[in-house]
Write a protein that holds these residues in place. Structure first.
Motif, PDB file in Angstrom:
ATOM      1  N   SER A 164      -5.733   8.488  -6.787  1.00 62.91           N
ATOM      2  CA  SER A 164      -6.789   9.450  -7.127  1.00 62.91           C
ATOM      3  C   SER A 164      -8.178   8.852  -6.979  1.00 62.91           C
ATOM      4  O   SER A 164      -9.151   9.579  -6.779  1.00 62.91           O
ATOM      5  CB  SER A 164      -6.598   9.948  -8.565  1.00 62.91           C
ATOM      6  N   ASP A 165      -8.280   7.530  -7.069  1.00 65.15           N
ATOM      7  CA  ASP A 165      -9.560   6.839  -6.919  1.00 65.15           C
ATOM      8  C   ASP A 165      -9.719   6.391  -5.467  1.00 65.15           C
ATOM      9  O   ASP A 165      -8.867   5.684  -4.935  1.00 65.15           O
ATOM     10  CB  ASP A 165      -9.614   5.629  -7.854  1.00 65.15           C
ATOM     11  N   ALA A 166     -10.813   6.804  -4.836  1.00 65.30           N
ATOM     12  CA  ALA A 166     -10.998   6.554  -3.398  1.00 65.30           C
ATOM     13  C   ALA A 166     -11.061   5.068  -3.073  1.00 65.30           C
ATOM     14  O   ALA A 166     -10.480   4.610  -2.078  1.00 65.30           O
ATOM     15  CB  ALA A 166     -12.258   7.256  -2.898  1.00 65.30           C
ATOM     16  N   PHE A 167     -11.771   4.294  -3.896  1.00 68.75           N
ATOM     17  CA  PHE A 167     -11.884   2.868  -3.589  1.00 68.75           C
ATOM     18  C   PHE A 167     -10.571   2.138  -3.871  1.00 68.75           C
ATOM     19  O   PHE A 167     -10.213   1.197  -3.168  1.00 68.75           O
ATOM     20  CB  PHE A 167     -13.030   2.216  -4.371  1.00 68.75           C
ATOM     21  N   GLN A 168      -9.832   2.598  -4.866  1.00 65.87           N
ATOM     22  CA  GLN A 168      -8.520   2.003  -5.116  1.00 65.87           C
ATOM     23  C   GLN A 168      -7.580   2.287  -3.948  1.00 65.87           C
ATOM     24  O   GLN A 168      -6.757   1.440  -3.589  1.00 65.87           O
ATOM     25  CB  GLN A 168      -7.924   2.541  -6.417  1.00 65.87           C
ATOM     26  N   ALA A 169      -7.687   3.459  -3.348  1.00 69.28           N
ATOM     27  CA  ALA A 169      -6.881   3.760  -2.154  1.00 69.28           C
ATOM     28  C   ALA A 169      -7.226   2.795  -1.030  1.00 69.28           C
ATOM     29  O   ALA A 169      -6.343   2.306  -0.319  1.00 69.28           O
ATOM     30  CB  ALA A 169      -7.119   5.200  -1.715  1.00 69.28           C
TER      31      ALA A 169
ATOM     32  N   ALA B 181      -1.618   5.664   0.877  1.00 69.64           N
ATOM     33  CA  ALA B 181      -2.607   5.254  -0.124  1.00 69.64           C
ATOM     34  C   ALA B 181      -3.564   6.398  -0.431  1.00 69.64           C
ATOM     35  O   ALA B 181      -3.902   6.657  -1.595  1.00 69.64           O
ATOM     36  CB  ALA B 181      -3.381   4.030   0.375  1.00 69.64           C
ATOM     37  N   ARG B 182      -3.986   7.102   0.602  1.00 68.62           N
ATOM     38  CA  ARG B 182      -4.940   8.199   0.403  1.00 68.62           C
ATOM     39  C   ARG B 182      -4.315   9.348  -0.384  1.00 68.62           C
ATOM     40  O   ARG B 182      -4.976   9.984  -1.206  1.00 68.62           O
ATOM     41  CB  ARG B 182      -5.427   8.686   1.764  1.00 68.62           C
ATOM     42  N   SER B 183      -3.033   9.614  -0.145  1.00 70.54           N
ATOM     43  CA  SER B 183      -2.392  10.747  -0.806  1.00 70.54           C
ATOM     44  C   SER B 183      -1.970  10.429  -2.236  1.00 70.54           C
ATOM     45  O   SER B 183      -1.897  11.330  -3.082  1.00 70.54           O
ATOM     46  CB  SER B 183      -1.171  11.211  -0.005  1.00 70.54           C
TER      47      SER B 183
END
Length: 227
Positions: free
Chosen positions: A88-93, A83-85
């Motif tokens: 692009s959106d931190a909260f979406q990850a 998810a992190r990789s």
């Protein structure tokens, strides 16, 4: 397919490795459905192997559950890292990871550690746990740095919520309970977003806090059983 390899585990032939994967996957499903006392015969049947094959890979129920918990922790770490990789959106990850972790039914599996006598301090468990914590902490740090995550939340708060929402309700008679999990997780995630609409009581909870509380509870139980 995530399979835990250990230093003491010999290299397996391809067919033996496939059997081992099938057994662990089937065991995870059966243990989620029926708990720590699940039938090993049912696990073997669902894996499509004979009982002898199951016992050739796992000496007893405790060893099998040990590997199931490693399997789940590995999958959760994979989900967090992916998810992190990919987002692009931190909260979406973070959202993506939380929903994926719920699908692993970690609430149902959490009780296995308490009820099966699995050694939480086993080196394999320590390595898997540390990898999982680092991956989830990175998601939280990204969302916090982006100003998207409220500042009074820690990893313990997140994991308790996922665990509680994916723990089966005993004798609830609640058919299709699973249909509510992702709806309620979405509400929970909306509550994590910054700016916060209220201040939470207490302090953010870390996983170390949770482990200390679990150790204290276990100690009290031991004291009561040995007057």
């Amino acid at each position: 397919m995530f399979v835990v390899a250990t230093a003491s585990q010999p290299r397996l032939r391809a067919d033996a490795l496939r059997n081992r994967e099938r057994i662990v996957t089937a065991a995870r499903e059966v243990l989620v459905e029926h708990g720590v006392e699940s039938s090993l015969d049912e696990i073997a049947r669902r894996a499509g192997v004979g009982n002898a094959t199951l016992y050739r890979h796992f000496a007893d129920r405790r060893e099998l559950i040990h590997h199931v918990t490693l399997f789940v922790m590995g999958r959760i770490a994979d989900q967090a890292e992916t998810a992190r990789s990919e987002e692009s959106d931190a909260f979406q990850a973070l959202r993506r990871f939380v929903h994926a972790a719920a699908d692993e039914r970690i609430g149902a599996l959490c009780s296995l550690l308490a009820d099966s006598g699995v050694d939480r301090d086993h080196p394999d468990h320590v390595v898997a746990r540390e990898r999982t914590e680092v991956a989830i902490e990175a998601l939280l740090a990204d969302a916090r740095a982006a100003g998207q995550l409220r500042d009074d939340i820690a990893i313990g708060d997140l994991m308790v919520a996922i665990t509680q929402l994916t723990r089966p309700l005993p004798d609830s008679g609640c058919i299709d309970f699973d249909q509510f999990v992702h709806r309620h997780l979405q509400l929970f995630l909306d509550g994590l977003a910054a700016p916060a609409r209220s201040r939470l009581p207490g302090t953010p909870v870390t996983l170390d806090d949770l482990r200390q509380k679990a150790a204290q509870a276990a100690s009290r139980t031991t004291d009561l059983s040995h007057p």
